[in-house]
Design an enzyme around this catalytic site. Sequence first.
Site, short mmCIF file in Angstrom:
data_model
loop_
_atom_site.label_atom_id
_atom_site.label_comp_id
_atom_site.label_asym_id
_atom_site.label_seq_id
_atom_site.Cartn_x
_atom_site.Cartn_y
_atom_site.Cartn_z
CB CYS A 16 -2.06 13.27 5.57
SG CYS A 16 -3.96 14.84 5.78
N GLY A 42 0.38 7.74 6.87
CA GLY A 42 0.82 8.42 5.47
C GLY A 42 2.36 8.61 6.24
CG ASN A 117 -7.16 13.61 8.05
OD1 ASN A 117 -7.19 13.23 8.93
ND2 ASN A 117 -6.40 13.18 7.03
N GLY A 118 -7.79 14.55 4.79
CA GLY A 118 -9.35 14.98 4.59
C GLY A 118 -9.14 14.97 3.05
CE1 TYR A 258 -4.63 -1.77 6.26
CE2 TYR A 258 -5.39 -0.08 4.99
CZ TYR A 258 -4.75 -0.47 5.51
OH TYR A 258 -3.62 -0.59 4.85
#
Length: 487
Positions: A16, A42, A117-118, A258
């Site tokens: 996310c 996402g 996020n995580g 990436y």
Amino acid sequence: MGTPFGLDDDAFHEECGVFAVCGNPEAAALAALGLHALQHRGQEAAGIITVDNGSFFAHHGIGEVGDIFASPQVMARLKGDMAIGHNRYSTAGGGGMRNIQPLYADFEFGGFALAHNGNLTNAMTLRRQLVQRGALFHTTADTETVVHLMAMSRANDPVGRMIEALRQIEGAYSIVAMTQNKIIGVRDPMGVRPLVLGKLENGSHVLASETVALDIIGAEFVRDIKPGEMVVLTPEGVTSLMPFQPGPSRMCVFEYIYFARPDSNIDGRNVYEARKRIGAQLAREAHVDADVIVPVPDSGVPAAIGYAAESGIPFELGIIRNHYVGRTFIEPTDQIRHLGVKLKHNANQARLEGKRVVLVDDSIVRGTTSRKIVDMVRQAGAKEVHMRISSPPTRHPCFYGIDTPSREKLIAAQMEIDEIARFIGADSLSFISVDGLYDAMESAPRVAASPAFCDACFTGEYPIALTDVSTDVHNASASALRSEAGK
């Protein structure tokens, strides 16, 4: 959600991206633009919640940002000068409308919205305890654990409740939250996931997962949020708190390899330049006589440029990516799945025929996509095909916010490098070394007790406790626990 047509999911996925803006009458539009810039983090779902004079307005949808927030009617309903937004990649079993963030809850102090996020590595343990105490969960997202811990808190204000809740949390997180009159941003004590602060011309402030979300709205980059820091945004300005003891910084090194967009800057490093340096280091470590250096688009491009520059071998776009492959109504049967890479990538035969080719990619997960790409390049007439990977072999799953397969499905955990080379059909295969990666990141040499990055997916050294995994909550496998997190 189903798998995007033409893909066999042989890739890592960020789960996310978050965005927040405070004190701007165009808050909803800015949030939509910010999420658009963070779309790579996402693509399954997105949501925005705004506040106007104490009232909260929300819109969530499955799909991509441009589709979800395309309607002027939808945007008109998102009133107010504060907004938080979230892009989501759902893991298996974690999809559905109920898990789309931001989450919303009514507290005695008023409404509260939260996006994350995580991954919280003790969320399932805490969830079981909270359910035993009478909590009723509405989602399978680990983020909801924070909401219930806040509900149990006896602190007098939302900031105090959030601090009290997060002190019970283990894991990696960047969080944006919103009350009736403020935005709260917080980064975990090791700073595994990124979060940046920006400022618009009118003085309003912005929080985002990456600097590209600031660029798209013309916001000035102010700084990275520090590990363990909480910032409170109001129309009057920014207040910084350090309620959590910061640990040694462990930014996820895969953000540079990436996940982040190449035009982002994370913790003072430009991602594009980092990827070029990684490619150059890879060329020094794993040179092979060849005629052309070809990236596997798009994520392999900067590393391939660095590899070509260092090796002196020409860079060519020997594989062309179709950027317009999306979802389809066609049921992806096994026969259709076999065509998947051809839908996404096509060999540029004129640049490959009769050549000794070095393919540069960022990672190998299960190996099935690499196998198809190598075969495609051979069919285009390549005389030799050598694969070079700009990350070390991924032998361990991630528990900190990246959707990775379980260890038994990671090819590098099951095969030696020469076996992988035979499996994918390459004449040779090399990965950058862990030490070489640290050199390319212009970091101090890796020290096992205190590495500069989180590199657990390569080394198996996890810097944050894996409580849910080690206690085997509900007898679930590690893969199932990641699926339950479902962001």
